[in-house]
Design an enzyme around this catalytic site. Structure first.
Site: not given
Ligand code: GRF
Length: 194
Positions: A14-16, A67, A93, A95, A109, A111
């Site tokens: 969770g650094s972002n 899912k 995961r 989506i 997102n 990346h």
């Protein structure tokens, strides 16, 4: 004016998530993190959310037969919370349709490579092992593929000959923590979060 409501999806450190909270606290990101969604009950980000008072939906995918089932639940929660933008930040995961359709164009997102190079897992290791001299970070819209959605923003990291993999990772993270809040703010300013 009503602040943009963000849902951060994460599976790990969770650094972002931290960087987004910090930008909000500094006043450089005009939004609120209304919700954390996490698919790993033991992830560090869950503790962080608790400490910050961010409401969270933490689930174990193994408790659901399909899912579609946990994604329907997530859609319900996102709608209830009137979420404007879904921010994937290390959510490990793909989506599925159930979540993608109602939030098409509202899920982004980050990346750790210059897409379309090095999609998928361990992008930093892939770039390092390939010996490229420039890598970086990409923020993109999420579609049904793996790291294939339309690119919104990119920033570069130069890879020197002396650099270790760990140093590259640190540099990439520094860039992520700046680029993600900035890009989210741009989307909000352009009205793409409403
Ligand atoms: C980041 O490197 C991000 O690019 C990738 O997953 C990692 C998450 O890190 N999608 P953190 O949990 O935000 O520290």
């Amino acid at each position: 004016m009503r602040k943009a409501k963000l849902a951060v999806f994460a599976s790990g450190t969770g650094s972002n998530y931290d960087a987004i909270i910090e930008a909000i606290n500094k006043g450089t990101l005009d939004a609120e993190v209304t919700l954390l969604v996490c698919d790993r009950p033991k992830a560090r980000v869950v503790e962080k959310a608790k400490r910050n008072g961010t409401p969270s939906f933490v689930f174990d995918p193994k408790q659901y037969a399909k899912k579609e089932m946990f994604e329907s639940k997530i859609v319900e929660i996102l709608k209830e919370a009137e979420i404007d933008l879904v921010i994937l930040a290390g959510y490990m995961r793909l989506i599925g349709k159930t979540l993608l359709q109602p939030f098409e164009g509202k899920i982004i997102n980050i990346h750790p490579s210059l897409l379309p190079s090095f999609p998928g897992l361990d992008a930093i290791g892939q770039a390092f092992n390939a010996g490229v001299k420039v890598s970086g970070v990409t923020v993109h819209y999420v579609d049904a593929g793996m790291d294939t959605g339309k690119i919104i923003a990119q920033d570069i990291v130069n890879i020197t000959d002396e650099m270790t993999r760990e140093e590259l990772q640190n540099e990439i993270q520094k860039v992520e923590h700046k680029l993600y809040p900035e890009t989210i703010q741009k989307l909000i300013s352009r009205g793409e979060s409403s």
